[in-house]
Structure formats: C-alpha cells, structure tokens
Write a protein that holds these residues in place. Sequence first.
Motif, short mmCIF file in Angstrom:
data_model
loop_
_atom_site.label_atom_id
_atom_site.label_comp_id
_atom_site.label_asym_id
_atom_site.label_seq_id
_atom_site.Cartn_x
_atom_site.Cartn_y
_atom_site.Cartn_z
N TYR A 1 -15.50 -0.48 -12.94
CA TYR A 1 -16.87 -0.99 -12.97
C TYR A 1 -17.78 -0.06 -13.77
CZ TYR A 1 -21.57 -1.99 -11.18
OH TYR A 1 -22.90 -2.26 -11.09
N LEU A 2 -17.71 1.25 -13.50
CA LEU A 2 -18.56 2.21 -14.20
C LEU A 2 -18.13 2.35 -15.66
CD1 LEU A 2 -18.95 4.99 -11.46
CD2 LEU A 2 -20.54 3.15 -12.03
N MET A 3 -16.82 2.39 -15.89
CA MET A 3 -16.33 2.51 -17.27
C MET A 3 -16.75 1.29 -18.10
SD MET A 3 -14.70 5.40 -17.68
CE MET A 3 -13.60 5.14 -19.06
N GLY A 4 -16.70 0.11 -17.48
CA GLY A 4 -17.12 -1.09 -18.19
C GLY A 4 -18.59 -1.04 -18.56
N LYS A 5 -19.43 -0.57 -17.62
CA LYS A 5 -20.86 -0.48 -17.90
C LYS A 5 -21.14 0.55 -18.99
CE LYS A 5 -23.88 -1.32 -14.73
NZ LYS A 5 -24.79 -1.29 -13.58
N GLY A 6 -20.38 1.65 -18.95
CA GLY A 6 -20.56 2.68 -19.98
C GLY A 6 -20.15 2.18 -21.36
N GLN A 7 -19.01 1.48 -21.44
CA GLN A 7 -18.57 0.94 -22.73
C GLN A 7 -19.56 -0.10 -23.26
OE1 GLN A 7 -16.29 1.91 -24.66
NE2 GLN A 7 -14.89 3.14 -23.44
N ASN A 8 -20.13 -0.88 -22.35
CA ASN A 8 -21.14 -1.86 -22.77
C ASN A 8 -22.36 -1.16 -23.36
OD1 ASN A 8 -22.42 -4.58 -22.75
ND2 ASN A 8 -23.77 -3.63 -21.26
N TYR A 9 -22.78 -0.05 -22.73
CA TYR A 9 -23.91 0.72 -23.25
C TYR A 9 -23.60 1.28 -24.64
CZ TYR A 9 -27.40 4.43 -23.65
OH TYR A 9 -28.40 5.25 -24.09
N LEU A 10 -22.38 1.85 -24.80
CA LEU A 10 -22.00 2.43 -26.09
C LEU A 10 -21.93 1.36 -27.17
CD1 LEU A 10 -19.24 4.93 -24.89
CD2 LEU A 10 -21.48 5.52 -25.83
N GLY A 11 -21.50 0.15 -26.79
CA GLY A 11 -21.49 -0.94 -27.75
C GLY A 11 -22.89 -1.28 -28.23
N ARG A 12 -23.85 -1.30 -27.29
CA ARG A 12 -25.22 -1.60 -27.70
C ARG A 12 -25.81 -0.46 -28.52
NH1 ARG A 12 -28.25 -1.41 -23.64
NH2 ARG A 12 -26.86 -1.18 -21.88
N LYS A 13 -25.44 0.78 -28.19
CA LYS A 13 -25.98 1.93 -28.93
C LYS A 13 -25.45 1.98 -30.35
CE LYS A 13 -26.67 6.91 -28.76
NZ LYS A 13 -28.08 6.75 -29.10
N THR A 14 -24.18 1.58 -30.56
CA THR A 14 -23.58 1.61 -31.90
C THR A 14 -23.66 0.26 -32.59
OG1 THR A 14 -21.40 1.11 -30.95
CG2 THR A 14 -21.97 3.43 -31.22
N TYR A 15 -24.51 -0.64 -32.07
CA TYR A 15 -24.59 -2.01 -32.58
C TYR A 15 -24.88 -2.05 -34.07
CZ TYR A 15 -26.04 -6.90 -32.90
OH TYR A 15 -26.14 -8.20 -33.25
N LEU A 16 -25.72 -1.13 -34.55
CA LEU A 16 -26.11 -1.14 -35.97
C LEU A 16 -25.27 -0.19 -36.81
CD1 LEU A 16 -30.00 -1.25 -35.60
CD2 LEU A 16 -28.45 -3.13 -36.11
#
Length: 586
Positions: free
Chosen positions: A133-148
Amino acid sequence: MRSFLMMFSCITLLQAQAQDSLWIYLNELNNQGAHRKLIKEYQLAREESGILHKGEYLILYAGAFQNLNLADSAFYYYNEALKDFEHRNLAEEVAETNLIISDLLESQNNLESDHYSYFEKFWEYATSVGSPYLMGKGQNYLGRKTYLDSNPEIPLEHFRSAYVHFNSIDSIRLAIVNLMNMGAVHSNRIQDNDSARYYYFHALDLLHSKKRMPEYSNQYHDLLNNIGNSYRRSENLNEALRYYKMAETLQVKQYGNITKKILFGNMDLTYYYLGDFENAYNYLYKYDSIKDVINLAQQNSTISDIQEKYDNEKLRADNLEIEKRRLANRNWLIAASLALFLGAGIAILLQKNTIKKRQLAEQEVLLKHQRVENLLKEQELLSIDAMIEGQEKERQKVAGELHDDLGSLMATIKLHFDNAKVGTQDPALKNAQRLLEEAYQKIRGMAHSKNSGVMSDQGLLPAIKKMAMSISESNTLQVTVEDFGLGERMENSLELSIFRMVQELVANVIKHAEATKVNIQLTQHEDNLNIIVEDNGKGFDRSKLDKEKSGMGLTNIEKRVEHLEGNFTVDSVLGKGTSILIDIPV
C-alpha cells in the motif's frame, strides 16, 4: 451533547480500525457531504470534552478543510497531527501524514514550498517496511513528480509499479488513479490518444464491474473528464463534449471546486473550437467564478507563514537540545578533540608516507616496463638492420658473381662463337648467336638490378628513376617518378634505406596489386622528405595480410621508418588502389 456523542463514537471507530479503515470512513463522510458539519462537531467536541491534540482526529479535521478547498487551514492541522504522531512514536502514521502534506503542497503549485522533503521522510519508511500500500502510493507520487521528464517512460514505469502494488491489495480507488495517470502520460506526453483511452476505458470497466460509481464519484468524474480530453486532442470535439457533459452531471464529493474548475475550463475551450462562443463564454464565466473562490495565492501565503512557524519552533527545540548536550559533554568533547587531533596528525603522516612509498613503487615498475619496451624495440630494429644489411651484401655478392664470373664466361663464349669457322648464313647459327646475345644481356641486367642499391655514384633520385625506367620497359606496368625540391645528396646509408623501401613497395605492387600504373612522388621541404607511392590496383585489407610471408613486408618497412623517426601511413580501398605515405626527417 448529541454532537459530542456522535464525535466520540467516530473517534472510537478511528482508534479501533487500521489506517485503511480510517480512509474508508473519510470517504463515507465525503459521500454525506458533511465536511462543514464535521468541522463544527469537532469544534464542539473540543469545547465540551477538553480534547486538544490527537493525531487521528486532527487528520480527519484537516481533511474536512482540504475538501472545502481551505488548503492553508488543512496544512496547519496536518502539521498538528504530525507533531502528535511523532510524540507518540507512531512511525507509519508519521510516514503517511508526511505524504499527505507533500501532496497538499504540490497541489497548490507553490514553488517555494519544500514538499519533496516531506515525501523523502515517507519514502524512507515505506521502503524499509515494504508495504504494498505504501510502496504503491510512493510510486504514484514519483510518477507525478517525474511527469514532465524528457523521457515519458520514466513516469510510466512508476505508475505501472504503483498499479501492480494496488492490484495486489485490491485497492480499487488507487488502481483506478494509476490507470488514469498512465492514460494521461500517453495523452499529454506521448500524444497517443488511442492508447490513453485504452487505460481510461479499462479504469471505467473496473468501476462498472465493481459497481462502485456512487462511492467513487471523484474518480468517475475524473475519468469522464480525461476521456473528453483525449477526444478533444484527437479533434473529435462533439464526442469530447458528450463525456464532459456526463461529468458535469455528477455530484463530486471531494475537492469539488477545484475539480469543477478544471472541467469548466475544458468545456469552455471545446465550445470555443466549435465556434459556439455563447456557450464558451458561459463556461468561462463559471471557471472564473470558481477560481476566485479558491484564491490559491492567499492560501499559499498562509501556508508559507505556517511552515515558517513550524520551522522556527523546530529550530528552537533543536537549539535547546544542542545546548543541553553541549553543557553535559563539554569536558569529554575537549579531551576527545585533543585525542582526535593527535590521532589525525599521526594518521596524516602515515598516510603521506604510505602514498609516497606507493608512488615510488609505481614509478619504479613503470620505469622497468619502459626499459624492457625500449630494449625490445632496439633489438627488433637491430634485427631489421641486420636483415637489410645481409640482403644488401647478398645482392652485391650475387651481382658480382653474375657480372664478373658468369658475365665474363658468357662474353668469352660469345667471342669464341663469333670466331668459329662456320657458315655465317646458317640459320641455326644466327638463332644461336641471337639467343646467346639475349642471355648475355639478361645476365648483365640482373647484375645491374641486384647491384642497384650501390648508389655512391648516382644517388637516390637517379637510382629510383632508373628502376622505374627498367620496369616500364616491360610494357605491363607504367612507373612514373615526380620529384620536388630534392637538393643535395643525403648520407649514403639513408639513401640506401629509402631506395630499398621504395623498391620493396614497387615490388609489392608488381606481385600483388594487379595495377597498370604506379606513381612515385618525392618531395623535400627544408629538413623533411615526403615519399608517396600510389597505384591503381585492387587494394587490400591490411589486417588480413600474412606478415610471415611478405618478405621485408609493410610492417618491417613501418618499423624501419619509425627507426628513422618518421611516419608511415597506408590508405587502401578495395577495388580503388593503394596510397602509401612516408615522412622522414633528413
């Protein structure tokens, strides 16, 4: 009192359930649209019961403010909750609260906020426990941070990883979020709207299959909005409006103003492209109205003030702790510093000594290698010199024997044959005389050819021209010689070495190149002699030459040139001939 009892029951439920149950309960409040009521009841509960700071209640309270688009108040109470969790040593709650604060600050588009520092604290804990659960939320955050990021595969990889984690724990809401994120990357970054709709409709099917549309109204609304965006980018404007209108009919439970603001902006743009300026103006008006309500600039200013307050409080607490430790350990630090200073001095001296010894040893090894290489090189060059000298002596010996012995013998035979008392008109005699003359001339030619290295009387250029003339007389290979700037003669051994190299190169052309023309150029400029031997033959691949069977060979010529401190270059193209360049200082 009724409000207090309701709030107390809520608190008991939150304390008894795990973190996932807390968010399920918050979603139930969102479905009821009870955010303002929740704030009032929480305030009453504090007044009637004296409850001050409990992290679980503060998270709920801050979430209510965030749902009402009051980010500055939400930020304040999230930080209060964080302090409570840290005080109670609740590591998982601290980690999740840091992620909530990071998301809140990032959503405000506040470049001055240090939202990533909150995420780093969360990520350190999430990776240490390995919770899906936590790893999924963290990967989702990193995806949004590296979106551009310049490479769109980087955010896609994070979103895929998050989707796998959420699927493993059957978290429908978060799995849908990551499907939408992957669709957004394909639509906005890769500009592949067909692939984007694949992910959007996959998420839509997931909602339909679970029959969770009412519960996940925000996700349903965002999906419809994103599908509309993909059709608008594909210039299918009517289809885009159909999905936008479906989204407009939904009652959004969380972050309603922000969500509707985005939708109204998209609808305004679509109507504008369709030329329906009346509807475009209406939705632009709705967009501006919501934007004024949100007032992000004021909220960001308040958030910055709150952040500064917490930073100052933390700094004061850190300073008090440092001062306490300094006073308690002052004498020990002095003694340790002295010991460290002495130890460091000794260590530095030992290190310098070790480094110096190692450098000396490395230099000695390097010098030995250089001496060995120089010795091998000298031995190789001596062997080449000896070979050339032996060849030259052998040439002179053969030339002398041909000229003095066999040549004299043939001249004597010819003399006796001419004085023989036989008929001068005999055809057989004439043929014999002709063949004897040819044999005599060939022996003389061979003698001169083998002795052509002896150039003390003629010099380098005449010897090369004579060799060229002799070869050209055969009418099978035309050899031309061009000279530029050749002045006084060089030292005899140098002329001999140069002649033998040119002779060997021409011999290689005769034996291997199948050429019809050879051009030899000799150019002397100041103290440098440039030699070019070019042919129009079939060319060759030097890497495939058999060095053991090539006579003097290109390799030996190259080493000889190197011995003379010159440069040797071979330029050969299969089917287009060969050019060999030699530069020698003279």
